[in-house]
Design a protein around this motif. Structure first.
Motif, PDB file in Angstrom:
ATOM      1  N   LEU A 150       3.290  -0.322  13.607  1.00 15.65           N
ATOM      2  CA  LEU A 150       3.148  -1.768  13.737  1.00 15.65           C
ATOM      3  C   LEU A 150       2.398  -2.355  12.550  1.00 15.65           C
ATOM      4  O   LEU A 150       2.788  -3.402  12.002  1.00 15.65           O
ATOM      5  CB  LEU A 150       2.429  -2.109  15.045  1.00 15.65           C
ATOM      6  CG  LEU A 150       3.168  -1.752  16.337  1.00 15.65           C
ATOM      7  CD1 LEU A 150       2.310  -2.059  17.544  1.00 15.65           C
ATOM      8  CD2 LEU A 150       4.491  -2.497  16.423  1.00 15.65           C
ATOM      9  N   TRP A 151       1.326  -1.717  12.149  1.00 16.55           N
ATOM     10  CA  TRP A 151       0.526  -2.219  11.029  1.00 16.55           C
ATOM     11  C   TRP A 151       1.356  -2.286   9.751  1.00 16.55           C
ATOM     12  O   TRP A 151       1.183  -3.185   8.932  1.00 16.55           O
ATOM     13  CB  TRP A 151      -0.692  -1.324  10.833  1.00 16.55           C
ATOM     14  CG  TRP A 151      -1.596  -1.769   9.731  1.00 16.55           C
ATOM     15  CD1 TRP A 151      -2.466  -2.817   9.752  1.00 16.55           C
ATOM     16  CD2 TRP A 151      -1.727  -1.166   8.445  1.00 16.55           C
ATOM     17  NE1 TRP A 151      -3.141  -2.899   8.552  1.00 16.55           N
ATOM     18  CE2 TRP A 151      -2.705  -1.899   7.724  1.00 16.55           C
ATOM     19  CE3 TRP A 151      -1.123  -0.071   7.809  1.00 16.55           C
ATOM     20  CZ2 TRP A 151      -3.078  -1.578   6.431  1.00 16.55           C
ATOM     21  CZ3 TRP A 151      -1.500   0.248   6.521  1.00 16.55           C
ATOM     22  CH2 TRP A 151      -2.463  -0.496   5.846  1.00 16.55           C
ATOM     23  N   LYS A 152       2.279  -1.374   9.624  1.00 14.85           N
ATOM     24  CA  LYS A 152       3.069  -1.302   8.398  1.00 14.85           C
ATOM     25  C   LYS A 152       4.250  -2.266   8.401  1.00 14.85           C
ATOM     26  O   LYS A 152       4.665  -2.750   7.335  1.00 14.85           O
ATOM     27  CB  LYS A 152       3.572   0.130   8.203  1.00 14.85           C
ATOM     28  CG  LYS A 152       4.307   0.356   6.892  1.00 14.85           C
ATOM     29  CD  LYS A 152       4.772   1.790   6.787  1.00 14.85           C
ATOM     30  CE  LYS A 152       5.590   1.989   5.518  1.00 14.85           C
ATOM     31  NZ  LYS A 152       6.164   3.350   5.436  1.00 14.85           N
ATOM     32  N   ASN A 153       4.820  -2.577   9.583  1.00 14.88           N
ATOM     33  CA  ASN A 153       6.076  -3.331   9.639  1.00 14.88           C
ATOM     34  C   ASN A 153       5.958  -4.758  10.144  1.00 14.88           C
ATOM     35  O   ASN A 153       6.916  -5.525  10.005  1.00 14.88           O
ATOM     36  CB  ASN A 153       7.082  -2.574  10.526  1.00 14.88           C
ATOM     37  CG  ASN A 153       7.537  -1.266   9.923  1.00 14.88           C
ATOM     38  OD1 ASN A 153       8.405  -1.233   9.059  1.00 14.88           O
ATOM     39  ND2 ASN A 153       6.938  -0.172  10.367  1.00 14.88           N
ATOM     40  N   LEU A 154       4.844  -5.138  10.724  1.00 19.19           N
ATOM     41  CA  LEU A 154       4.734  -6.479  11.283  1.00 19.19           C
ATOM     42  C   LEU A 154       4.857  -7.560  10.211  1.00 19.19           C
ATOM     43  O   LEU A 154       5.461  -8.606  10.444  1.00 19.19           O
ATOM     44  CB  LEU A 154       3.402  -6.640  12.025  1.00 19.19           C
ATOM     45  CG  LEU A 154       3.330  -6.049  13.429  1.00 19.19           C
ATOM     46  CD1 LEU A 154       1.965  -6.319  14.049  1.00 19.19           C
ATOM     47  CD2 LEU A 154       4.419  -6.605  14.312  1.00 19.19           C
ATOM     48  N   GLY A 155       4.289  -7.329   9.043  1.00 17.60           N
ATOM     49  CA  GLY A 155       4.303  -8.356   8.000  1.00 17.60           C
ATOM     50  C   GLY A 155       5.709  -8.714   7.543  1.00 17.60           C
ATOM     51  O   GLY A 155       6.056  -9.899   7.444  1.00 17.60           O
ATOM     52  N   VAL A 214       0.847  -1.192   0.000  1.00 15.96           N
ATOM     53  CA  VAL A 214       0.000   0.000   0.000  1.00 15.96           C
ATOM     54  C   VAL A 214       0.883   1.243   0.000  1.00 15.96           C
ATOM     55  O   VAL A 214       1.797   1.357   0.829  1.00 15.96           O
ATOM     56  CB  VAL A 214      -0.930   0.006   1.231  1.00 15.96           C
ATOM     57  CG1 VAL A 214      -1.811   1.257   1.240  1.00 15.96           C
ATOM     58  CG2 VAL A 214      -1.793  -1.252   1.240  1.00 15.96           C
ATOM     59  N   PRO A 215       0.665   2.205  -0.904  1.00 11.87           N
ATOM     60  CA  PRO A 215       1.471   3.439  -0.898  1.00 11.87           C
ATOM     61  C   PRO A 215       1.274   4.234   0.391  1.00 11.87           C
ATOM     62  O   PRO A 215       0.256   4.089   1.086  1.00 11.87           O
ATOM     63  CB  PRO A 215       0.937   4.211  -2.115  1.00 11.87           C
ATOM     64  CG  PRO A 215       0.260   3.194  -2.960  1.00 11.87           C
ATOM     65  CD  PRO A 215      -0.268   2.151  -2.034  1.00 11.87           C
ATOM     66  N   VAL A 216       2.262   5.075   0.709  1.00 13.41           N
ATOM     67  CA  VAL A 216       2.217   5.854   1.941  1.00 13.41           C
ATOM     68  C   VAL A 216       1.004   6.780   1.968  1.00 13.41           C
ATOM     69  O   VAL A 216       0.335   6.928   3.002  1.00 13.41           O
ATOM     70  CB  VAL A 216       3.514   6.670   2.090  1.00 13.41           C
ATOM     71  CG1 VAL A 216       3.434   7.580   3.315  1.00 13.41           C
ATOM     72  CG2 VAL A 216       4.714   5.750   2.202  1.00 13.41           C
ATOM     73  N   ALA A 217       0.682   7.398   0.825  1.00 17.51           N
ATOM     74  CA  ALA A 217      -0.471   8.307   0.769  1.00 17.51           C
ATOM     75  C   ALA A 217      -1.763   7.573   1.100  1.00 17.51           C
ATOM     76  O   ALA A 217      -2.642   8.114   1.796  1.00 17.51           O
ATOM     77  CB  ALA A 217      -0.561   8.945  -0.608  1.00 17.51           C
ATOM     78  N   SER A 218      -1.875   6.329   0.648  1.00 17.04           N
ATOM     79  CA  SER A 218      -3.083   5.549   0.947  1.00 17.04           C
ATOM     80  C   SER A 218      -3.143   5.187   2.428  1.00 17.04           C
ATOM     81  O   SER A 218      -4.221   5.181   3.040  1.00 17.04           O
ATOM     82  CB  SER A 218      -3.107   4.281   0.088  1.00 17.04           C
ATOM     83  OG  SER A 218      -3.104   4.613  -1.286  1.00 17.04           O
ATOM     84  N   ILE A 219      -1.982   4.880   3.009  1.00 18.40           N
ATOM     85  CA  ILE A 219      -1.935   4.572   4.440  1.00 18.40           C
ATOM     86  C   ILE A 219      -2.395   5.775   5.257  1.00 18.40           C
ATOM     87  O   ILE A 219      -3.194   5.649   6.195  1.00 18.40           O
ATOM     88  CB  ILE A 219      -0.512   4.163   4.845  1.00 18.40           C
ATOM     89  CG1 ILE A 219      -0.125   2.844   4.170  1.00 18.40           C
ATOM     90  CG2 ILE A 219      -0.382   4.038   6.353  1.00 18.40           C
ATOM     91  CD1 ILE A 219       1.308   2.434   4.398  1.00 18.40           C
ATOM     92  N   VAL A 220      -1.914   6.952   4.894  1.00 22.64           N
ATOM     93  CA  VAL A 220      -2.303   8.173   5.604  1.00 22.64           C
ATOM     94  C   VAL A 220      -3.799   8.420   5.464  1.00 22.64           C
ATOM     95  O   VAL A 220      -4.476   8.801   6.429  1.00 22.64           O
ATOM     96  CB  VAL A 220      -1.491   9.367   5.081  1.00 22.64           C
ATOM     97  CG1 VAL A 220      -2.030  10.676   5.643  1.00 22.64           C
ATOM     98  CG2 VAL A 220      -0.021   9.211   5.438  1.00 22.64           C
ATOM     99  N   LEU A 221      -4.334   8.190   4.270  1.00 27.78           N
ATOM    100  CA  LEU A 221      -5.773   8.377   4.049  1.00 27.78           C
ATOM    101  C   LEU A 221      -6.584   7.419   4.929  1.00 27.78           C
ATOM    102  O   LEU A 221      -7.595   7.815   5.528  1.00 27.78           O
ATOM    103  CB  LEU A 221      -6.108   8.154   2.575  1.00 27.78           C
ATOM    104  CG  LEU A 221      -7.578   8.315   2.176  1.00 27.78           C
ATOM    105  CD1 LEU A 221      -8.053   9.735   2.460  1.00 27.78           C
ATOM    106  CD2 LEU A 221      -7.775   7.964   0.705  1.00 27.78           C
TER     107      LEU A 221
END
Length: 313
Positions: A184-189, A136-143
């Motif tokens: 955590l949501w971004k790096n756990l995988g 997922v792109p960073v902009a989508s994560i922020v959204l």
């Protein structure tokens, strides 16, 4: 007489052959060195141009009063930055975030790897779920996070069902919690996949011996698996630590230049100094952060050598 002359000629011929072979070997070695140097030269020039020289420039900027005048002030910039209240606040927030987020990222990903190592139903779907944030792109994560934690967002709507008051999460004292959850949501995988690969490489015969010796799962984990996971633990910890210093992108998109005090990090401080063209303060802050990172990574290497030195033996 003729026989002795022939023997002398044969001996000279035998002595000349190794000399010729040595000359050919020397020429071949020289050609290999030249060709190897030609292949390495572009990479070396790239490292010199984009890494070594900028680092030397940063050191120079940290020792002068201004890039224009170039008057050496030595450690005055470091003394001034340590006395800066905004810098101390940024250091405190960054340290608090790393102390909370990095251990959680390592421990939770290791627990997930152990759980998914078992033959559970829908195991592949769980792995896909935890790996999806990497795509997922960073902009989508922020959204997504804006939709979830906005004052009128999904989280407040769900809490309102239980009678709780609305909270402006990103602009309150709970902002650090929001950023930790995002990290955590971004790096756990990614960390989980690394641990799963390391767990799969542990020799099965050692685990079988532990089972035959009636070792409990906890004993097997702490006395065998952790030792074989020591290098992976160090790598995951270092990567998580580095990523904790790179959370600025998401925080900046969520809060712009000046967020609430609890999530004002070193990256915010340095970014604002860059915008103000305060290069000497920016360079001093960058060098201090680099020194801290070197010390922390050195401690991790020492710990890994201590706990994992007997694995190969």
């Amino acid at each position: 007489m003729g026989v002795s002359v022939n023997r002398r000629k044969k001996k000279q011929q035998k002595e000349q052959v190794p000399a010729k072979v040595h000359i050919k070997t020397t020429r071949r070695t020289r050609k290999l060195k030249v060709s190897s140097g030609a292949f390495i030269a572009p990479s070396f020039l790239g490292v010199l141009l984009f890494f070594i020289l900028p680092f030397l420039v940063v050191i120079y900027y940290s020792l002068v009063d201004s890039p224009i005048s170039g008057n050496f002030v030595f450690l005055d910039n470091f003394i001034n930055i340590i006395g800066n209240s905004a810098y101390r606040r940024a250091v405190h927030n960054t340290a608090m975030f790393s102390v909370v987020a990095v251990p959680l990222a390592v421990v939770l990903s290791l627990m997930l790897a152990i759980v998914l190592e078992a033959k559970l139903p829908f195991r592949s779907q769980f792995r896909t779920f935890f790996l999806s944030p990497l795509m997922v792109p960073v902009a989508s994560i922020v959204l997504i996070w804006q939709v979830l934690f906005h004052y009128n967002g999904v989280v407040n709507d769900m809490l309102g069902i239980f009678g709780a008051d609305k909270v402006d999460w990103i602009k309150s004292d709970y902002a650090l919690v929001v950023i930790v959850i995002l990290f955590l949501w971004k790096n756990l995988g990614y960390n989980m996949i690394m641990f799963m690969a390391a767990l799969a490489s542990i020799p099965k015969d050692i685990l079988e011996v532990a089972r035959l010796e009636s070792a409990t799962p906890l004993q097997t984990f702490f006395h065998i698996k952790i030792r074989y996971l020591s290098s992976t633990l160090m790598f995951v910890t270092i990567m998580s630590l580095i990523n904790s210093f790179k959370i600025f992108r998401e925080v900046y998109l969520l809060t712009t230049d000046y967020p609430v005090d609890t999530i004002y990090t070193l990256q915010h401080f340095m970014n604002n100094k860059f915008r103000n063209l305060d290069y000497q303060t920016l360079s001093s802050a960058a060098i201090l952060m680099s020194l801290v990172m070197i010390v922390l990574i050195g401690i991790l290497f020492i710990a890994e050598n201590h706990f994992g030195k007997d694995v190969e033996g």
